[in-house]
Each structure stands twice: as structure tokens, then as C-alpha cells.
Design a protein around this motif. Structure first.
Motif, PDB file in Angstrom:
ATOM      1  N   ARG A 234       0.885   1.155   1.729  1.00 40.48           N
ATOM      2  CA  ARG A 234       0.430   2.659   1.357  1.00 40.48           C
ATOM      3  C   ARG A 234       1.365   3.542   1.697  1.00 40.48           C
ATOM      4  NH1 ARG A 234      -2.064   2.605   7.561  1.00 40.48           N
ATOM      5  NH2 ARG A 234      -1.295   5.060   7.670  1.00 40.48           N
ATOM      6  N   LYS A 235       2.539   3.058   1.971  1.00 36.63           N
ATOM      7  CA  LYS A 235       3.629   3.952   1.489  1.00 36.63           C
ATOM      8  C   LYS A 235       3.621   4.835   0.280  1.00 36.63           C
ATOM      9  CE  LYS A 235       7.208   4.113   4.399  1.00 36.63           C
ATOM     10  NZ  LYS A 235       8.413   3.900   5.647  1.00 36.63           N
ATOM     11  N   LEU A 236       3.808   3.768  -0.976  1.00 43.38           N
ATOM     12  CA  LEU A 236       3.600   3.958  -2.050  1.00 43.38           C
ATOM     13  C   LEU A 236       3.784   5.096  -2.401  1.00 43.38           C
ATOM     14  CD1 LEU A 236       5.433   3.025  -4.325  1.00 43.38           C
ATOM     15  CD2 LEU A 236       3.965   1.790  -5.273  1.00 43.38           C
ATOM     16  N   ILE A 237       1.291   4.613  -1.898  1.00 42.72           N
ATOM     17  CA  ILE A 237       0.444   5.626  -2.399  1.00 42.72           C
ATOM     18  C   ILE A 237       0.779   7.098  -1.633  1.00 42.72           C
ATOM     19  CG2 ILE A 237      -2.531   6.082  -1.755  1.00 42.72           C
ATOM     20  CD1 ILE A 237      -2.349   2.598  -2.351  1.00 42.72           C
ATOM     21  N   GLU A 238       1.127   7.296  -0.586  1.00 33.03           N
ATOM     22  CA  GLU A 238       1.213   8.415   0.230  1.00 33.03           C
ATOM     23  C   GLU A 238       2.114   8.842  -0.207  1.00 33.03           C
ATOM     24  OE1 GLU A 238       1.811   6.843   4.380  1.00 33.03           O
ATOM     25  OE2 GLU A 238      -0.573   6.947   4.655  1.00 33.03           O
ATOM     26  N   GLU A 239       3.073   8.070  -1.065  1.00 30.58           N
ATOM     27  CA  GLU A 239       4.356   9.054  -1.745  1.00 30.58           C
ATOM     28  C   GLU A 239       3.840   9.929  -2.772  1.00 30.58           C
ATOM     29  OE1 GLU A 239       9.038   7.398  -3.109  1.00 30.58           O
ATOM     30  OE2 GLU A 239       7.541   7.198  -1.291  1.00 30.58           O
TER      31      GLU A 239
ATOM     32  N   VAL B  21      -9.780   5.006  -7.552  1.00 27.25           N
ATOM     33  CA  VAL B  21     -10.954   4.426  -6.017  1.00 27.25           C
ATOM     34  C   VAL B  21      -9.913   3.648  -5.010  1.00 27.25           C
ATOM     35  CG1 VAL B  21     -13.082   4.142  -5.519  1.00 27.25           C
ATOM     36  CG2 VAL B  21     -12.636   5.076  -7.046  1.00 27.25           C
ATOM     37  N   ARG B  22      -9.320   2.404  -4.903  1.00 27.22           N
ATOM     38  CA  ARG B  22      -8.566   1.137  -4.713  1.00 27.22           C
ATOM     39  C   ARG B  22      -7.324   1.972  -3.596  1.00 27.22           C
ATOM     40  NH1 ARG B  22      -9.053  -2.336  -8.554  1.00 27.22           N
ATOM     41  NH2 ARG B  22      -6.496  -1.867  -9.062  1.00 27.22           N
ATOM     42  N   MET B  23      -7.139   2.752  -4.334  1.00 26.03           N
ATOM     43  CA  MET B  23      -5.684   3.774  -3.724  1.00 26.03           C
ATOM     44  C   MET B  23      -6.347   4.575  -2.920  1.00 26.03           C
ATOM     45  SD  MET B  23      -2.827   3.907  -6.404  1.00 26.03           S
ATOM     46  CE  MET B  23      -3.048   4.882  -8.440  1.00 26.03           C
ATOM     47  N   ALA B  24      -6.930   5.091  -2.972  1.00 21.26           N
ATOM     48  CA  ALA B  24      -7.714   6.095  -1.958  1.00 21.26           C
ATOM     49  C   ALA B  24      -8.435   5.543  -0.960  1.00 21.26           C
ATOM     50  CB  ALA B  24      -8.781   6.606  -3.187  1.00 21.26           C
ATOM     51  N   GLU B  25      -8.918   4.259  -1.382  1.00 23.19           N
ATOM     52  CA  GLU B  25      -9.276   3.739   0.361  1.00 23.19           C
ATOM     53  C   GLU B  25      -8.577   2.793   0.943  1.00 23.19           C
ATOM     54  OE1 GLU B  25     -11.481   0.869  -1.802  1.00 23.19           O
ATOM     55  OE2 GLU B  25     -13.567   1.612  -1.853  1.00 23.19           O
ATOM     56  N   ARG B  26      -6.928   2.792   0.413  1.00 24.07           N
ATOM     57  CA  ARG B  26      -5.979   1.764   0.843  1.00 24.07           C
ATOM     58  C   ARG B  26      -4.931   3.000   1.594  1.00 24.07           C
ATOM     59  NH1 ARG B  26      -6.791  -2.325  -0.705  1.00 24.07           N
ATOM     60  NH2 ARG B  26      -5.476  -4.031  -2.250  1.00 24.07           N
ATOM     61  N   VAL B  27      -5.571   4.065   1.607  1.00 27.72           N
ATOM     62  CA  VAL B  27      -4.918   5.138   2.356  1.00 27.72           C
ATOM     63  C   VAL B  27      -6.010   5.500   3.622  1.00 27.72           C
ATOM     64  CG1 VAL B  27      -2.829   5.483   1.169  1.00 27.72           C
ATOM     65  CG2 VAL B  27      -4.514   7.051   0.508  1.00 27.72           C
ATOM     66  N   GLY B  28      -7.366   5.225   3.166  1.00 29.86           N
ATOM     67  CA  GLY B  28      -8.271   5.877   3.528  1.00 29.86           C
ATOM     68  C   GLY B  28      -8.735   7.279   3.934  1.00 29.86           C
ATOM     69  N   ARG B  29      -8.461   7.981   2.351  1.00 32.09           N
ATOM     70  CA  ARG B  29      -8.885   8.575   1.887  1.00 32.09           C
ATOM     71  C   ARG B  29     -10.884   8.540   1.559  1.00 32.09           C
ATOM     72  NH1 ARG B  29      -4.633  12.574   1.644  1.00 32.09           N
ATOM     73  NH2 ARG B  29      -3.244  11.493   2.727  1.00 32.09           N
TER      74      ARG B  29
END
Lengths: 205, 559
Positions: A136-141, A197-205
Motif C-alpha cells: 500500500r505504501k508503495l502504491i501511494e508513493e 485497477v488492482r493497485m487502485a483497489e489496494r489503496v481504496g480508490r
């Protein structure tokens, strides 16, 4: 099975029990942090992510008892998996603790195999938790790298909006949208639209 | 009946007493203080529902005095409810109103709640119609008592007795005054006398309706007055009592019993005594007799009033209450033991946990060859310390269970067994287990500590009950006491449960912490063994031939 780096926090007010638990866990290759009360545990930086891998917690203690400590940890977002140990077979309390996500509720005196099995489950659960957290931290970065316009395109693309429609909504040409979209894929290090899309889901977008 | 006839609601004016005096010992004079002094509430009404009697106890029980108003308003005025405490009592349900129709009402339950007594209380009411000589109903009378609290009733009775004495003194004085005035006024008082005759008749009727035996006995120990209840108790007619000496009426045997009380009353002291009098219909009854001396102006005793209350039911209720209290005490003791067990289980679990965990850690370290001698020493040291901790918990448990040093005394084994069975009677009923206890007759006395012996028996009996939890009914626990070959006594407690496990060591069950029960501490048999050992006996267990197990223990006989 276990490695040196894994740390178990033990919180029990009974000196004899705490010492014996420390010995048993060390004999099985764990590092051990011992606390005689909940307050000491909280004061020792328990909210750091790498503080420990799981904890063994006595239910009945003077001051903050085991169940209250579990509550307090949840309110402080300390997600350390907990194994409760208790001298009473206390059904209502064990139900309460398990509902709040405890790994196990073990009655004293227990067999080492029961405790060790619970510890290993707790550690697995913790590493899964940590992995998700790191991802999650990585995606947010990566998301922070996007410009405002790229972010607008990103939000529409993950909802399945076509390039042409995105162009209409943002008041730009379809060609410009395509360019933004390519930069989003690059900055997010996405291999495909599905990945994005998967990454977006991980961070709740 | 005219309103001028009404009595007792207010103190009788002296004028009325004047005519009384003319007839010597008048029934009215006798009755009024007695009614007012009774511990039971007495109220009477005429056909119009107007109160003609409302004694002191009635005021206290109901919380207020007579109030003018139709009977339909009583429920509201006095706060009278049915025994469900909620439904106001209807006019036609009022015992006094029902009695006006000729009905006899006994022990009618009624609930009273007024502003100053918001908790309320129950009354038991008896009511009777009052009839004139021709049998025509001219009113009704009700007698009631508070059945909420026996203790309070007792206090009221005591007060009533004191009140009675006081009233008698007062009455004696007013009688003297009345006598003086009588000589002057008698001619003018014919009207009053007529009125009083009616009033007197009413009083007589009432005395006869009361569930109290009343008599007046003079210094020669002859009856001058007695009410209908008195006749009923002795199965005699008025003319078989009036003027007859006490010993003839009550029988010479009973007279010997009550004679000291009679003599004491005639010497001027009030006497309260309880006597057994068989009732012709109700069988043996316990009567509380109040003997109150009656003095003339100069203080010389002229006789005594005898008022007898049937206290059989009250005594029964009190004894039931006592039994309940004892039961309660037992239950709370058992509960305390349960809590104690839980607390001790927690304390024992801590050292047991560290002992096991330490030993397992040591084993692991030895398997991986990574243990150092110093660490092993430390671990063993901790194990020993925790073992001491556990032993200390057990020492405390033993101390708590015995609570005092052993005191050996000479006892009947049979009695101790019976006492113990009494303690577990409730338990046995609840678990559906019958106890079959037989003792060989003529067993010699034993030398043992009563309480501790009971504890051992209690333990074996409860263990037996629990062993039979899954045994189909009928479940029987057998207790036998007999003499062994070497002269000691032996008690055997047998159950019909699963018995000891095949091949299990029969002595192992006496080890501390040996338990097959969920949540059992495994201490009962261990403690039992130390008790029996200390008394010089032996305890062992054997499986029965068919099913279940028998625990045996021996106790030395007294020298």
C-alpha cells in the motif's frame, strides 16, 4: 520454520510465568521482549511497525488487563496479532477476544506445542499484514508522482471510461488523453490496465 | 341498634360505666379493654356499615381509624387490595360485608397499602356475623392480623400485653369512680341501662365470635365469665363452667401444670405462659395464656383475666422460617466454597504453568544441545520455587477448610453420618439420587473430630453424586457403617458410577490434583486422606463387583 529476526512480545504480570515463557520462546529461536504490565508495553514504542511480530498476552493483570490492552491497541492502530493466555476457562472473555481478532485463547497450564503453534500462526498473519501494508505504501508513493491532470485521467481510466469520453469530460482531445494515459501507466509501473485497477483497489480508490 | 350503643371506637364515657357497675362484674367492662388491648385488629359494623368497634390494633394495622362513609368507599379510603396487591377489593368481597349475609370467613388474605405505608403488607382476616338472641343478624365483626412479618406480630403482642395491663389498671380506677357516682345517679340512668343492655349483648356476641379464649376467674379460682371459644375448647356448656372451680373445668392434671401461673396472677403479677391444650376438632394446639390480675380500688386482687391466643400456626411458621434460614446459611457456605475453589484454581495455575513451561524449555534446549549448565541451574531453581508456591496455596487451602486445630472427641458415628446426610439432602433431591444409609446397631463410640469427619463424608457423598451424573435412574448412593476385625469402625460409601479406570492405581485418586471432573481441583480426596490419617484411620477405594466404586475409611473407637 522460525528465524532469529522474529520477535515475540510477552506481557504477563506473573514473574515466574513470564520468565518461563521467555525461556521457552528463546529455546525455539525467537527473540523475546518481556513486559510485566500493559502500560510498560505501550510505553516501549509498541506502535512502531517493526516492534515485534506477535504478542503473548495474559488476560488477568493489575492495571490495564489483557482485553483492555487489546482494545487500546486497536484504537491506536497497533495491528500486532495477539495470543491470549489465561488461568480461567473464561468463555465470554475468550469469545470477546476472538471476535476482536485474537489469534488464540490458551488456558494455563498449556503444552508448549499449543503455544508454539499459535505463535507461528500469529507470525504468519503478521507478515501477511506487513506485506499488504508495504504494498500500500508503495502504491501511494507512485500515486504522488502523478500530476493533477494525470490523476484526473487515472481516476477515470480505472472506472473504465473510454479515452474519447475522458477527453469530453476534461475538455481536451482524445490524443492528449492517450498521452496522459501512457505517462500514468509508466509512473505507476503498471504492466496492464488490469494491474492498474488492482493497485487502485489496494489503496481504496 | 342505635348509634348511642356504639362502643370501643372511642373510650367509653364514664356515664356508661355507671350502669355497668350496678351489675358488678359487667361483660362490657370486661370486654372493652380486652378488645382494645388485643394484638389482633378487631372492627365491627352495624347493618348500615357504620363502625361500632375499631380497636387500637386495627388502627395500627390499617393505618387510620374509622371513617364515615359507605362500604363501597373502603377499598379507596383504606387502600385495600386483593392478594395480588393490585386489584382493589370490591365492596362485596370485603369480609365484613360478606359476614353481614351470614357467611363465616376464615383467613381471608388481604393487602393493605396506604400513603404512609407504601410497601404495604398482608392481613389475614376472619369475619363472623353478629346475631341477636333470636338469631337475626345485626352486624358483623372482623378480626385480622398482619401476616407479613411474624416478628412484628410478636412485638405487637408484647405491646398489647403491656397495653392490656395499663388498661386494666385504668379500668379498675374508673370502675371505682363509677361506683361512687352510681349511688347518686342510678335512678336517673334507667334509659342508659337499657341502652347498655343492648350494648352488652353486642359485646357478648363479639366475645363469642373472637378466635380468642377469654375468661375471668375470681380469688376462689371460680369462673365468673367465659366466652364461647372457651366452651368450644373444653367442649363444655356455660353452666358447666360459670361458678365452677378451675380444676373441675380444665381437669386436675392440667390444673397442676397451670396452678403456679394462677397463683402468681392472684398474687398480683401478670403472667404470660404457653400451655398445650387439645382442641376437640383441631387436635393438639399451643395456647399463649395471658393472666392479668384485676384489683379493686384499694389494690387488692379480686381475680384475674385470662386471655388465650392460639399460637400453634405462628409457631409453625416461625419454625419454617428458622429452617429456611439454616438452609440459606448452608447454601451460602457452599457458594463460598465454590468461589474459593475458583480463586485457588487461578493461583495454582500460575506456578503449574511456569513449571511446565520451564521444563519444556529445558527439554528443547537439551535436544538442540544449546543449554549451558548455568541456565539449567536457573531453570531448576525456578521450578523448585514455583513448586513451593503451589504447595503454599495448598497449605492455605487446607488451613481454610479446617479453620481450626483438630479436636478429637467421643462421638456417635451414626449421628455424624445422619447430620451429614441432612446437609446434602437438597443436593440429593436435585440430582435424583436416593441415599441408602444403614448402620450396624450398637456400634461403639468413636474418637474423632466431628467437623472434619463430616467434611470427609461430605466429600465422598458429593463425589458419589457426581460420579453418577450419567447413571440412569434410579440412582442410589449407599452408606454403611460396620465394625472391622481389629475393632475399628469402617464407613463405606458406594456409588453406581463408572468406577475407577481399569488398571488405574487405586491410591492415585488420593494424590493432590487428581481429578476426572471438569473444573475439579482434585483436592477433595487428598484432603480427606490427610484428615483420616491425622485421626489414626485409613482410607482406600475399590471398584464394586457390578458397577461403581466404594470408598472405605476406618476410624479408631474411643477408649
Amino acid at each position: 520454520m522460525t528465524s532469529e529476526s522474529q520477535t515475540v512480545a510477552v506481557v504477563d504480570d506473573d514473574d515466574g510465568v513470564r520468565r518461563a515463557l521467555g525461556r521457552l520462546l528463546r529455546a525455539h529461536g525467537y527473540s523475546v521482549k518481556n513486559y510485566s504490565c500493559a502500560e510498560d508495553f505501550l510505553a516501549d514504542g509498541a506502535d512502531r511497525l517493526d516492534f515485534a511480530d506477535c504478542m503473548v498476552l495474559d488476560v488477568k493483570m493489575p492495571g490495564l488487563d489483557g482485553l483492555s490492552l487489546q482494545e487500546e491497541m486497536q484504537s491506536r492502530d497497533i495491528r500486532l496479532p495477539i495470543i491470549f493466555i489465561t488461568a480461567h476457562g473464561d468463555v465470554p472473555n475468550s469469545v470477546r477476544a476472538m471476535k476482536r481478532g485474537a489469534v488464540d485463547f490458551i488456558q494455563k497450564p498449556f503444552d508448549d506445542s499449543d503455544l508454539l503453534q499459535a505463535v507461528s500462526i500469529a507470525i504468519q498473519r503478521n507478515s501477511a499484514l506487513r506485506e499488504r501494508h508495504a504494498e500500500r505504501k508503495l502504491i501511494e508513493e507512485r500515486l504522488r508522482r502523478l500530476t493533477r491532470r494525470e490523476h484526473e485521467v487515472f481516476m477515470r481510466v480505472i472506472k473504465g471510461t473510454l479515452n474519447k469520453q475522458v477527453g469530453v469530460e476534461l475538455g481536451v482531445s482524445e490524443k492528449t488523453v492517450k498521452a496522459h494515459r501512457a505517462r500514468v501507466m509508466q509512473k505507476m509501473e503498471a504492466t496492464s490496465l488490469a494491474h492498474l485497477v488492482r493497485m487502485a483497489e489496494r489503496v481504496g480508490r | 341498634m342505635q348509634s348511642s350503643d356504639s362502643i370501643a371506637a372511642e373510650p367509653i364515657s364514664e356515664g356508661e360505666n355507671v350502669a355497668e357497675g350496678a351489675k358488678g362484674l359487667s361483660k362490657e367492662l370486661l370486654m372493652h379493654p380486652l378488645i382494645d388491648a388485643m394484638g389482633d385488629g378487631v372492627v365491627a359494623i352495624d347493618l348500615q356499615g357504620k363502625f361500632t368497634v375499631f380497636n387500637q390494633a386495627a388502627r395500627e394495622l390499617i393505618g387510620q381509624g374509622p371513617i364515615e362513609g359507605p362500604t363501597s368507599e373502603w377499598a379507596q379510603t383504606y387502600g385495600v387490595f386483593m392478594s395480588d396487591r393490585r386489584t382493589p377489593l370490591k365492596e362485596e368481597q370485603m369480609p365484613l360485608v360478606r359476614a353481614l349475609t351470614g357467611e363465616h370467613i376464615d383467613n381471608f388474605p388481604m393487602f393493605i397499602r396506604s400513603l404512609d405505608r407504601p410497601d404495604g403488607y398482608f392481613l389475614a382476616v376472619n369475619a363472623r356475623p353478629l346475631r341477636d338472641q333470636d338469631g337475626v343478624i345485626e352486624g358483623s365483626v372482623a378480626v385480622f392480623r398482619n401476616v407479613s412479618e411474624h416478628k412484628r406480630t410478636e412485638a405487637e403482642l408484647r405491646e398489647a400485653r403491656e397495653e392490656l395491663e395499663r388498661r386494666v389498671v385504668e379500668r379498675t380506677l374508673s370502675l371505682a369512680r363509677a361506683n361512687r357516682e352510681l349511688n347518686i345517679e342510678i335512678e336517673e340512668r334507667i334509659q342508659a341501662e337499657e341502652a347498655l343492655e343492648s350494648s352488652e349483648r353486642q359485646l357478648h356476641l363479639m366475645a363469642d365470635s373472637l378466635p380468642v379464649i377469654i375468661a375471668y376467674v375470681d380469688t376462689r379460682q371460680r369462673y365468673l365469665f367465659n366466652n364461647a371459644s372457651y366452651n368450644a375448647w373444653f367442649g363444655l356448656q356455660d353452666d358447666e363452667i360459670r361458678g365452677k372451680p378451675v380444676w373441675e373445668v380444665v381437669g386436675i392434671e392440667r390444673y397442676q401444670v397451670i396452678r403456679p401461673s394462677i397463683e402468681k396472677a392472684l398474687s398480683g403479677a401478670a403472667v404470660v405462659t404457653e400451655i398445650d391444650v387439645p382442641h376437640p376438632e383441631l387436635g393438639p394446639r399451643k395456647i399463649q395464656m395471658n393472666l392479668v390480675p384485676d384489683r379493686d380500688e384499694s389494690g387488692t386482687v379480686k381475680g384475674f383475666y385470662a386471655v388465650g391466643l392460639d399460637i400453634t400456626e405462628r409457631l409453625k411458621a416461625e419454625s419454617r422460617e428458622r429452617e429456611h434460614r439454616e438452609e440459606l446459611a448452608h447454601v451460602s457456605r457452599v457458594t463460598t466454597m465454590g468461589e474459593l475453589t475458583a480463586a485457588l484454581a487461578h493461583e495454582l495455575n500460575q506456578p503449574l504453568t511456569s513449571i511446565r513451561t520451564n521444563a519444556q524449555a529445558a527439554l528443547r534446549l537439551m535436544q538442540t544441545d544449546s543449554i549451558e549448565e548455568s541456565e539449567l541451574q536457573e531453570i531448576l531453581g525456578d521450578i523448585i520455587a514455583d513448586n513451593r508456591r503451589a504447595a503454599e496455596v495448598i497449605r492455605r487451602l487446607r488451613a481454610m477448610l479446617s479453620k481450626r486445630p483438630m479436636t478429637l472427641e467421643t462421638l456417635s458415628l451414626h449421628e455424624v453420618i445422619d447430620e451429614t446426610i441432612t446437609l446434602v439432602r437438597n443436593d440429593s433431591v436435585m440430582r435424583g439420587v436416593a441415599i441408602d444409609s444403614k448402620t450396624v446397631s450398637d456400634l461403639p463410640q468413636i474418637r474423632a473430630d466431628r467437623i472434619q469427619l463430616q467434611q470427609v463424608l461430605l466429600n465422598l457423598i458429593i463425589n458419589g453424586f457426581e460420579a453418577m451424573r450419567d447413571t440412569p435412574r434410579p440412582k442410589v448412593l449407599t452408606i454403611r457403617a460396620l465394625r472391622t476385625a481389629n475393632g475399628d469402625l469402617c464407613v463405606c460409601v458406594s456409588d453406581q458410577g463408572p468406577g475407577l479406570r481399569e488398571g488405574a492405581d487405586a491410591q492415585a485418586v488420593f494424590q493432590p490434583f487428581y481429578s476426572t471432573k471438569d473444573g475439579g481441583m482434585g483436592m477433595g480426596l487428598s484432603i480427606s486422606r490427610s484428615i483420616i490419617d491425622a485421626m489414626g484411620g485409613r482410607i482406600w477405594a475399590e471398584n464394586n463387583k457390578d458397577r461403581g466404586v466404594t470408598f472405605h475409611f476406618t476410624i479408631p473407637v474411643a477408649e
